[in-house]
Scaffold this active site. Structure first.
Site, PDB file in Angstrom:
ATOM      1  N   ARG A 283      38.536  -2.459  29.032  1.00 18.86           N
ATOM      2  CA  ARG A 283      39.308  -3.679  29.285  1.00 18.86           C
ATOM      3  C   ARG A 283      39.423  -3.955  30.783  1.00 18.86           C
ATOM      4  NH1 ARG A 283      44.673  -2.357  26.198  1.00 18.86           N
ATOM      5  NH2 ARG A 283      45.221  -4.496  26.835  1.00 18.86           N
TER       6      ARG A 283
ATOM      7  N   ILE B 265      42.661   5.890  21.616  1.00 23.21           N
ATOM      8  CA  ILE B 265      42.271   4.498  21.776  1.00 23.21           C
ATOM      9  C   ILE B 265      43.540   3.662  21.691  1.00 23.21           C
ATOM     10  CG2 ILE B 265      39.890   4.724  20.976  1.00 23.21           C
ATOM     11  CD1 ILE B 265      40.695   3.865  18.243  1.00 23.21           C
ATOM     12  N   ASP B 266      43.513   2.501  22.309  1.00 26.00           N
ATOM     13  CA  ASP B 266      44.710   1.680  22.410  1.00 26.00           C
ATOM     14  C   ASP B 266      45.172   1.176  21.050  1.00 26.00           C
ATOM     15  OD1 ASP B 266      44.529   1.961  25.167  1.00 26.00           O
ATOM     16  OD2 ASP B 266      43.281   0.165  25.374  1.00 26.00           O
ATOM     17  N   LYS B 267      46.435   0.793  20.983  1.00 22.92           N
ATOM     18  CA  LYS B 267      47.042   0.290  19.746  1.00 22.92           C
ATOM     19  C   LYS B 267      46.208  -0.816  19.113  1.00 22.92           C
ATOM     20  CE  LYS B 267      50.998  -2.404  18.138  1.00 22.92           C
ATOM     21  NZ  LYS B 267      52.234  -3.108  18.534  1.00 22.92           N
TER      22      LYS B 267
END
Length: 303
Positions: free
Chosen positions: A236, A135-137
């Protein structure tokens, strides 16, 4: 290792074919082999999108596993589930999942190496031990790591056949006409900005996101998203594509900070999967984090 294409395998992408043929290798691991030039046809390196033809003979060289060159760090982790085969972490926003050039400290992998010691799968290479998905930062929430190759392969297969359920919650711009829907639009690299992803037919992969509206506020919606596929930045990109970018997203949304956010308001809230060893269903959930609840309070009353 020498592999010859038989009739039923003709027409497959080489990375998909090798992922099925090579025991202990995931598709991403195969792609790294190909990118390193370790898969050749007639003495020449092949590309991962090469389509196989009956009678072709490939030479596959699998290098010895490398010891991880990253350091274990005593970083506190919120463990949502753990046993001898796997661990589920509730990742805080702002934490990078795995090391990358110029960023080798303070990552989830550094923390997992301290917490789990030598008990992490080596399938994805030295910089991503144990990591099954990412998962993204600036996305918070649940992420699985495997403690052995057996568990990793099982979980990777569940990702591949879409049986590993990943449910997120997000705050996005605008109101939806319908209470629920599906975005079925392929995602690939942006044609001019290689750091971004985009909905495109060019060098893309299937991407499907199911969404449901949980609450409506003035100018915003609180939604739930279930991933059927797992492409980079999928939620996103898909939400921006249909005109509802994630609140606070600096890449696909508005450029200026919103509601005190310096990143997208997106949280991986629920995971459901078949346990690799017991074959029983496991469901892990987490509460919405403080930053998410604070955003909802700033939006005011529901409409």
């Amino acid at each position: 290792m020498i592999l010859t294409i038989e009739c039923p395998e003709s027409g497959l992408r080489i990375d998909a074919y090798l992922a099925e043929e090579l025991e202990g290798m995931t598709r991403s691991g195969v792609q790294k082999l190909i990118e390193a030039g370790n898969v050749t046809l007639g003495g020449k390196a092949v590309k991962k999108n090469h389509k196989t033809t009956q009678g072709e003979t490939f030479l596959v060289e699998i290098p010895e596993p490398k010891e991880a060159a990253i350091a274990a760090e005593n970083i506190p982790l919120e463990v949502a589930y753990e046993d001898d085969d796997l661990i589920v972490i509730n990742k805080p926003r702002g934490m990078v999942v795995h090391p990358a050039p110029g960023h080798y400290e303070g990552t989830l992998v550094n923390a997992l190496m301290y917490h789990c010691g030598d008990s992490l799968s080596g399938i994805n290479g030295e910089l991503r031990p144990g990591i099954v998905h990412r998962i993204d930062k600036d996305t918070s929430g649940l992420i699985i790591a495997a403690k052995n190759d057996f568990a990793h392969l099982s979980l990777a297969e569940q990702l591949k056949d879409h049986s590993l359920c990943r449910v997120y919650e997000a705050v996005v711009w605008g109101h939806f006409r319908d209470d629920e829907g599906t975005v079925d639009a392929p995602i690939g690299r942006h044609h001019t900005d290689r750091k971004r992803m985009a909905v495109t037919e060019r060098n893309s992969r299937e991407a499907i996101t199911h969404y449901r509206v949980l609450a409506r506020y003035r100018n915003y919606s609180h939604i739930q998203c279930r991933l059927e596929t797992g492409r980079t930045h999928q939620i996103r990109v898909h939400m921006a594509y249909i005109g509802h970018p994630c609140l606070g997203d600096p890449v696909y949304g508005r450029q200026s900070p919103e509601k005190g956010l310096d990143g997208q308001c997106l949280h991986a809230r629920r995971l459901q999967f078949i346990h690799p060893r017991t074959e029983k269903m496991v469901e892990v959930t987490t509460e919405l984090p403080a930053y998410f609840r604070e955003v909802l309070s700033k939006l005011g009353n529901e409409e």
